[in-house]
Write an enzyme that holds these catalytic residues in place. Structure first.
Site, PDB file in Angstrom:
ATOM      1  CG  ASP A 209      35.133  11.396  85.863  1.00  0.00           C
ATOM      2  OD1 ASP A 209      34.799  10.224  86.121  1.00  0.00           O
ATOM      3  OD2 ASP A 209      34.917  12.345  86.642  1.00  0.00           O
TER       4      ASP A 209
ATOM      5  CE  LYS B 285      31.434   7.200  91.952  1.00  0.00           C
ATOM      6  NZ  LYS B 285      30.672   7.851  93.012  1.00  0.00           N
TER       7      LYS B 285
ATOM      8  CB  CYS C  96      31.794  15.992  94.641  1.00  0.00           C
ATOM      9  SG  CYS C  96      31.969  15.230  96.225  1.00  0.00           S
TER      10      CYS C  96
ATOM     11  CG  HIS D  32      33.137  14.302  91.037  1.00  0.00           C
ATOM     12  ND1 HIS D  32      34.215  14.269  91.885  1.00  0.00           N
ATOM     13  CD2 HIS D  32      32.115  13.703  91.698  1.00  0.00           C
ATOM     14  CE1 HIS D  32      33.856  13.675  93.012  1.00  0.00           C
ATOM     15  NE2 HIS D  32      32.587  13.319  92.927  1.00  0.00           N
TER      16      HIS D  32
ATOM     17  CD  GLN E 149      27.868   8.653  88.624  1.00  0.00           C
ATOM     18  OE1 GLN E 149      27.001   7.783  88.537  1.00  0.00           O
ATOM     19  NE2 GLN E 149      28.364   9.026  89.792  1.00  0.00           N
TER      20      GLN E 149
HETATM   21  N1  PLP Z   1      33.774  11.561  88.797  1.00  0.00           N
HETATM   22  C1  PLP Z   1      32.441  11.399  88.818  1.00  0.00           C
HETATM   23  C2  PLP Z   1      31.639  11.782  87.605  1.00  0.00           C
HETATM   24  C3  PLP Z   1      31.821  10.865  89.939  1.00  0.00           C
HETATM   25  O1  PLP Z   1      30.511  10.686  89.956  1.00  0.00           O
HETATM   26  C4  PLP Z   1      32.631  10.507  91.055  1.00  0.00           C
HETATM   27  C5  PLP Z   1      31.991  10.013  92.301  1.00  0.00           C
HETATM   28  O2  PLP Z   1      30.888  10.369  92.623  1.00  0.00           O
HETATM   29  C6  PLP Z   1      34.009  10.665  90.968  1.00  0.00           C
HETATM   30  C7  PLP Z   1      34.545  11.209  89.832  1.00  0.00           C
HETATM   31  C8  PLP Z   1      34.924  10.272  92.092  1.00  0.00           C
HETATM   32  O3  PLP Z   1      34.832   8.915  92.314  1.00  0.00           O
HETATM   33  P1  PLP Z   1      35.529   8.225  93.598  1.00  0.00           P
HETATM   34  O4  PLP Z   1      35.025   9.008  94.786  1.00  0.00           O
HETATM   35  O5  PLP Z   1      35.032   6.825  93.564  1.00  0.00           O
HETATM   36  O6  PLP Z   1      36.980   8.349  93.421  1.00  0.00           O
END
Ligand code: PLP
Length: 408
Positions: free
Chosen positions: A202, A228, A366, A125, A205
């Site tokens: 990270d 999430k 993203c 991401h 998910q």
């Molecule tokens: N990393 C992953 C794998 C994600 O799916 C997301 C959000 O879609 C993020 C990071 C970023 O999360 P946030 O926007 O809640 O900070």
């Protein structure tokens, strides 16, 4: 609350699912972006906004004490949920993005030097790319990127080629938000640790679909977002091993993160407050703790079987649509499906589906480098949560076929 073992009962907790959008009862398939909230979470947040509201840690009055208790209670809740050893290893953040920026600035800022590298994969991401790029620019370091294959699976066979002596940090997704595949994270932790390299996972998910035990995973840091995981927006967690967190400089400065302050010198508070400058989203954090309570009140067996059934049904149905390609297939698939349909722009499809009451995501999600690696300019993503039903999938598949026909 007794264990929730069936879907009707589960859905009753989510008033958002009863909404009518564009004349249809909503089919909410954008859970990878954010999930709907159960009543216990919104009730707690409302109760706190309506009165259990006093700034935490600072005052001797009763409202401050009650808010502090809920906030610190949530920290302990999170600790147990991910099996961290100490509560001070749980840092509350505003989300995964904030946690990764904290790590990049603080850990990266201290330990990255000229010529060093940060190892990522092609399936990250933007939150796990851009903060590293920013600190690398400052420190004269660079990114190294382990590729994925045509199915989106990590080229883990190449790991030794990527874990070179210049690599000082490995930062990878537990589950990609595009591919929906559970990555071999224990294996990468083990390979990196053999060379003394710390690993960040990270878990934005991962935390939703896997049972996360940070001590079993062996990772040095794990991050996730509350929104999430059926919790409030603007909440998240950075887990870090205590010794590593203690050795990192603070990121943001301000109230609550200090021990003593003079104009000459400031000394910092102990963990976890060292990383929680200013008034945190204490109502949100308490709400996230409640969301964790909620997810734990759903029978694990029900959840496992239900997610497996949803995944199977979606894969079978999508497989029958001409010209449709799914990105991310293989073992350990969660109910998250990114796909393209030949000759059709994903945003056109998403807009038509919206008119039919179906919420999906379209575009780069993203993860632009990954989408471009597949030669695409965008994809459509349907991401399901525990409250989605087989009937919703039937309706989604029929509607998708209708939309495809309209656009060809
Ligand atoms: N990393 C992953 C794998 C994600 O799916 C997301 C959000 O879609 C993020 C990071 C970023 O999360 P946030 O926007 O809640 O900070």
């Amino acid at each position: 609350m007794g264990l929730i073992r069936n879907l009707n009962e589960l859905r009753e907790h989510f008033p958002a699912l009863k909404q009518v959008i564009n004349g249809r009862k909503i089919v909410y398939f954008d859970n990878g972006a954010t999930t709907q909230k159960p009543l216990c979470v919104t009730s707690l947040v409302n109760m706190m906004n309506e009165g259990i509201n006093g700034n935490i840690h600072r005052a001797v009055h009763e409202l401050s004490a009650r808010s502090t208790e809920l906030y610190e209670g949530a920290r302990e809740r999170v600790r147990k949920f991910i099996n961290a050893q100490y509560p001070e290893e749980i840092i509350f953040t505003s989300g995964t993005t904030a946690g990764l920026n904290l790590l990049a600035s603080s850990f990266g800022g201290k330990f990255l030097n000229e010529g060093d590298s940060v190892l990522l994969t092609e399936a990250e991401h933007h939150s796990n790319i851009v903060p590293w790029q920013m600190v690398c620019e400052r420190r004269g370091a660079k990114l190294k990127v382990m590729p994925v294959d045509e199915d989106g699976i990590w080229r883990f066979d190449l790991i030794e080629r990527y874990l070179t002596p210049d690599v000082k940090i490995v930062s990878v997704a537990h589950i990609s938000n595009v591919l929906g595949l559970v990555n071999p994270v224990e294996e990468i932790v083990s390979a990196a640790h053999k060379k003394g390299i710390p690993v960040i996972l990270d878990g934005a998910q991962g935390i939703v679909h896997e049972k996360v035990d940070v001590r079993k995973l062996g990772c040095d840091f794990y991050l996730f977002s509350g929104h999430k995981l059926y919790g409030p927006t603007g909440t998240g967690v950075l887990y870090g091993k205590k010794a590593l967190l203690e050795n990192m400089p603070p990121w943001l400065g301000g109230g609550d993160m200090v021990d003593t302050v003079t104009f000459e010198k400031t000394t910092y508070a102990a963990l976890p407050l060292k990383f929680e400058a200013g008034t945190p989203n204490f109502i949100g954090a308490a709400g996230m703790g409640e969301a964790i309570n909620f997810t734990e009140s759903v029978s694990e067996e029900f959840l496992r079987n239900h997610e497996k059934a949803l995944t199977g049904q979606m894969l079978e149905g999508l497989g029958k649509i001409d010209g449709l390609r799914i990105y991310g297939t293989g073992k350990g698939k969660i109910p998250l499906f990114s796909f393209s349909v030949e000759g059709i722009h994903p945003t056109d499809l998403a807009m038509l589906l919206d008119k039919m009451g179906i919420a999906v995501r379209s575009g780069m999600m993203c993860a632009e480098p990954l989408i471009r690696r597949f030669g695409c300019h965008g994809l459509l993503r349907a991401s399901l949560a525990m409250y989605n039903t087989s009937e919703e999938i039937d309706y989604f598949l029929k509607s998708l076929q209708r939309a495809v026909k309209m656009l060809t």
